[in-house]
Design an enzyme around this catalytic site. Sequence first.
Site, PDB file in Angstrom:
ATOM      1  CB  CYS A  33      64.169 126.349  15.952  1.00  0.00           C
ATOM      2  SG  CYS A  33      65.572 126.924  16.902  1.00  0.00           S
ATOM      3  CB  CYS A 102      70.806 122.746  18.540  1.00  0.00           C
ATOM      4  SG  CYS A 102      69.567 122.012  17.472  1.00  0.00           S
TER       5      CYS A 102
HETATM    6 FE1  FES Z   1      66.151 125.116  17.909  1.00  0.00          FE
HETATM    7 FE2  FES Z   1      67.850 122.933  18.492  1.00  0.00          FE
HETATM    8  S1  FES Z   1      65.935 123.155  17.376  1.00  0.00           S
HETATM    9  S2  FES Z   1      68.391 125.320  18.881  1.00  0.00           S
END
Ligand code: FES
Length: 146
Positions: A33, A102
């Site tokens: 992400c 995460c």
């Molecule tokens: Fe990147 Fe949660 S979406 S750490």
Amino acid sequence: MYSQKVMECFMNPQNVGEIENADGVGTVGNPKCGDIMKIYLQIEDNIIRDAKFKTFGCGAAIATSAMLTQMIKGKSIEEAMKVTNKAVADALDGLPPVKMHCSCLAEEALKAALWNYAERNGITIEGLTPPANHHEEDHAAAAEEN
Ligand code: FES
């Protein structure tokens, strides 16, 4: 979707910021992400006296870093090593499955900061392995690969 505790930690996170002259600093990134987390530790006599964090990331990443820093304060290095991402997620009354990754960021950032501390002091922490990607440049490269 999120537990009450996650929301609380996200809305009012504890330990945000940096520690000047920290004894250990760890930065990790989530290549999936692109979120980045940095943890600062103040360690004295093998005890984590203070912990702060900066997270450029999603709500779950912020909540887990806030919870993790609270959990490790006052712990010895050995005890802190046992704080897994699962333990952090449990302390938050769980995370949605898609958000579990995460919480890995928090555990990795802690390990990276401990690694940095060990390196600076020329010590070995049992069970600690070098962080996979503890430089921002690496994250960028990893993100590109995805
Ligand atoms: Fe990147 Fe949660 S979406 S750490």
